[in-house]
Design an enzyme around this catalytic site. Sequence first.
Site, short mmCIF file in Angstrom:
data_model
loop_
_atom_site.label_atom_id
_atom_site.label_comp_id
_atom_site.label_asym_id
_atom_site.label_seq_id
_atom_site.Cartn_x
_atom_site.Cartn_y
_atom_site.Cartn_z
N HIS A 5 3.03 3.08 -8.96
CA HIS A 5 2.82 1.64 -9.17
C HIS A 5 4.06 1.00 -9.80
O HIS A 5 4.44 -0.13 -9.45
CB HIS A 5 1.60 1.41 -10.07
CG HIS A 5 0.31 1.84 -9.44
ND1 HIS A 5 -0.06 1.46 -8.18
CD2 HIS A 5 -0.72 2.61 -9.92
CE1 HIS A 5 -1.25 1.97 -7.89
NE2 HIS A 5 -1.66 2.69 -8.93
N LEU A 36 12.43 -19.56 -2.74
CA LEU A 36 11.26 -18.92 -2.15
C LEU A 36 9.98 -19.30 -2.87
O LEU A 36 9.93 -19.34 -4.10
CB LEU A 36 11.42 -17.40 -2.20
CG LEU A 36 10.29 -16.57 -1.60
CD1 LEU A 36 10.34 -16.62 -0.08
CD2 LEU A 36 10.37 -15.12 -2.09
N ASP A 46 0.83 -1.20 0.00
CA ASP A 46 0.00 0.00 0.00
C ASP A 46 0.87 1.26 0.00
O ASP A 46 1.94 1.28 0.60
CB ASP A 46 -0.90 -0.01 1.24
CG ASP A 46 -2.12 0.88 1.08
OD1 ASP A 46 -2.32 1.42 -0.02
OD2 ASP A 46 -2.87 1.03 2.06
#
Length: 238
Positions: free
Chosen positions: A34, A128, A17
């Site tokens: 973004h 990961l 956010d």
Amino acid sequence: MADDKRGIPRHIAIILDGNGRWAKKRLLPRNAGHAAGSKNVEKICAAAWDMGIEYVTMYAFSTENWARPKDEVDALMKLLGSYLKDCINTSRKNNMQVRVIGDISRLDRSLQEKIQELEEVSAQNTGLHFQVALNYGSRDEITRCIRKIAQEAKDGSLDIGSIDEDVISSHLDTYDIPDPDLMIRTSGEQRLSNYLLWQLAYSEFYFTDVLWPDFNKKELEKAVEFYRMRDRRFGGVK
């Protein structure tokens, strides 16, 4: 802390956010925020793996995000397409297994094909486990879960009396990964925004005022240290 793996969360979920506010502070268009946020994803994934974290799930685009202005949504979709293409090389470089959770049927066919390619290319990687939530909303996920269970019960392949928490979990998008130990939300907001409502039932929550593009390894370490302190307080590692 980097050399001490005790109390490190196995799985962290992150709500990315603050991209728009990051851009506004710099007198830039929201799309620049973004783009900056997208570039930060690989850095945090690498930092998480270095710290001993095995799973990272990031909230990239929610079911509610379609309500944003059309030009912003179009720009996000374009950015997403570029990110998915780049992520194929990133997954190879970093040995990451990448998958997407959420209902991707609303996305353009080209995006769906890129997602499928990315998941297939990275499926055998052993580093990961990186989950990207796209067109994801927890209420939508639970609704889809209930529909699948109801259909199996109707078909006779599932006994209604056998439905329990494990059955529900096995029909969610995250059916084969552990629930998050720690949820991080950047930018100062303190709500879940329809994110992993079932899975976060016993997670620790960490909220920071740092905007997502500025969230770096040092900030991640602060969040993990918070988690470790909470673990000690409640007596032991999960």
